[in-house]
Enzyme design. Structure first.
Site, short mmCIF file in Angstrom:
data_model
loop_
_atom_site.label_atom_id
_atom_site.label_comp_id
_atom_site.label_asym_id
_atom_site.label_seq_id
_atom_site.Cartn_x
_atom_site.Cartn_y
_atom_site.Cartn_z
N GLY A 47 0.87 -1.18 0.00
CA GLY A 47 0.00 0.00 0.00
C GLY A 47 0.91 1.23 0.00
N ARG A 80 10.68 -1.15 -4.38
CA ARG A 80 9.53 -1.26 -5.29
C ARG A 80 9.46 0.05 -6.11
NH1 ARG A 80 3.90 -3.41 -3.00
NH2 ARG A 80 3.61 -3.89 -5.21
N GLN A 179 -5.12 -9.01 -2.41
CA GLN A 179 -5.22 -8.03 -1.32
C GLN A 179 -6.69 -7.73 -0.99
OE1 GLN A 179 -3.33 -7.72 -4.05
NE2 GLN A 179 -1.48 -6.54 -3.70
N ASP A 220 -1.28 4.69 -6.52
CA ASP A 220 0.14 4.57 -6.15
C ASP A 220 0.97 5.73 -6.68
OD1 ASP A 220 -0.97 1.70 -6.06
OD2 ASP A 220 0.90 1.66 -4.93
N ASN A 230 -2.66 2.46 -10.28
CA ASN A 230 -3.15 1.71 -9.12
C ASN A 230 -3.09 0.22 -9.47
OD1 ASN A 230 -4.27 1.71 -6.42
ND2 ASN A 230 -6.15 0.95 -7.32
N LYS A 231 -3.47 -0.60 -8.53
CA LYS A 231 -3.39 -2.05 -8.69
C LYS A 231 -3.96 -2.51 -10.03
CE LYS A 231 -1.76 -4.27 -6.58
NZ LYS A 231 -0.35 -4.62 -6.93
O1 MRU Z 1 0.86 -4.02 -4.52
P1 MRU Z 1 0.21 -3.25 -3.40
O2 MRU Z 1 -0.64 -4.09 -2.50
O3 MRU Z 1 1.21 -2.40 -2.65
O4 MRU Z 1 -0.76 -2.25 -4.16
C1 MRU Z 1 -1.56 -1.40 -3.41
C2 MRU Z 1 -2.49 -0.59 -4.22
O5 MRU Z 1 -2.52 -0.66 -5.42
C3 MRU Z 1 -3.31 0.40 -3.47
O6 MRU Z 1 -4.53 0.59 -4.11
C4 MRU Z 1 -2.58 1.73 -3.39
O7 MRU Z 1 -1.27 1.54 -2.92
C5 MRU Z 1 -3.28 2.70 -2.53
S1 MRU Z 1 -3.24 2.20 -0.84
C6 MRU Z 1 -4.01 3.40 0.07
#
Ligand code: MRU
Length: 327
Positions: A47, A80, A179, A220, A230-231
């Site tokens: 996140g 990352r 997630q 992100d 985003n994801k």
């Molecule tokens: O790969 P992750 O679990 O770090 O990805 C997270 C996301 O895509 C979230 O939607 C994003 O970081 C916003 S969290 C408030």
């Protein structure tokens, strides 16, 4: 506030291991910046805002050990690539131009406290977007676990629920790391917010059935024109929402904005290991050596986003964050 992904305690960073939730609640005790790096890379913490907070504490741990902070900055930055909060937090710590442990620890704690406050403010700005009796679709985990607490998109949902709105959440499973199924379903259960988990591919049918009043996702990294990474799968939801005439919102603190990028084409998209797709807990699912493409994120064009909710208020298209002087 029920869940927190990490806390500073006894000279160490205590981190809730999100890889084993919800089945097991295990805390990692991290005492070196390399351990923080590995926890970010392996997604014990994930996140965008939570990654930034963790990186801040990683710098403090390095200062405590008397290490070269320029090198440590570079090392943590390599964990990352997509969430800009990581680089934002590292720049903020390095910008202090000191290796004094107490100063760096205080800054890391400030980053954490400010993120929590930003989420509470964002939720206040965003909750009015949620109508009474709304059925809300969300993706990934954007809650307490993904931030310093409360959450971004899920924080808005949490606040709307606390305000007494009769809401219902559809939570995308979020392949391949799940997630949504593991963490968002867990948070919604803890918060007693009514919900159902769906597989990502069910979103179109759900919208066609009239079961979605709005979509809310986190981000992100957001470019100057509102393009938002985003994801993986978020872009599909935005296209589907457009087709079905459903509002699509992004919620993110200003630490997630990268106005050095004119648009989303410049956002680095993490490619993750093939094993995330090919394996489950029972072992190999696909054929051995099956070729895969496994991007962790996609970019939703700003024009598909009905509004972007930040701690500073709501922004609507056409977005021009560079001129807005958001950061
Ligand atoms: O790969 P992750 O679990 O770090 O990805 C997270 C996301 O895509 C979230 O939607 C994003 O970081 C916003 S969290 C408030």
């Amino acid at each position: 506030m029920t869940l927190r992904p990490m806390r500073w305690e006894g000279g160490a960073l205590m981190m809730l291991d999100q890889r084993v939730l919800p089945g097991r609640t295990e805390w990692l005790r991290l005492t070196t910046w390399q351990e923080v790096h590995d926890a970010i890379r392996d997604m014990a913490v994930r996140g965008a805002p939570a990654i930034g907070v963790a990186a801040g504490y990683g710098m403090a741990l390095a200062a405590l050990a008397g290490q070269n902070l320029e090198e440590v900055h570079k090392g943590l930055a390599a964990s990352r690539p997509t969430a800009v909060n990581l680089f934002w937090a590292l720049d903020r710590i390095s910008g202090l131009q000191t290796s004094d442990f107490d100063t760096l620890l205080a800054e890391a704690k400030a980053i954490e406290a400010e993120d929590l406050q930003a989420n509470l403010d964002m939720a206040r700005h965003g909750a009015p977007l949620i109508p009474q009796n709304a059925k809300i679709l969300t993706v990934c985990n954007t809650g307490s676990l993904a931030t310093a607490g409360h959450g971004t998109a899920l924080g808005i949902i949490r606040t709307a629920h606390a305000d007494g709105k009769n809401i219902f959440v559809y939570s995308c499973e979020t392949r391949p790391r799940q997630q949504g199924l593991r963490l968002t379903a867990y948070e919604l259960t803890v918060e007693k917010i009514p919900f159902k988990s769906i597989v990502d591919g069910a979103a179109a049918s759900l919208m066609r059935a009239g079961e979605v009043d709005c979509v809310i996702a986190g981000a992100d990294r957001i470019a100057a024109n509102g393009d938002a990474a985003n994801k993986i799968g978020t872009y599909s939801l935005a296209v589907l929402a457009k087709h079905h005439g459903i509002p699509f919102y992004i919620a993110a603190p200003t630490s997630t904005f990268d106005v050095t990028l004119a648009d989303g084409d410049g956002i680095p998209i993490e490619e993750r290991d093939a094993s995330e797709i090919l394996e489950n807990e029972g072992g190999l699912v696909g054929p051995a050596n099956c070729p895969v493409w496994n991007p962790g994120f996609d970019v939703t064009p700003g024009e598909l986003i009905s509004a972007i909710v930040t701690e500073k208020g709501l922004f609507r298209p056409p977005y021009d964050f560079k001129s807005d002087g958001l950061k």
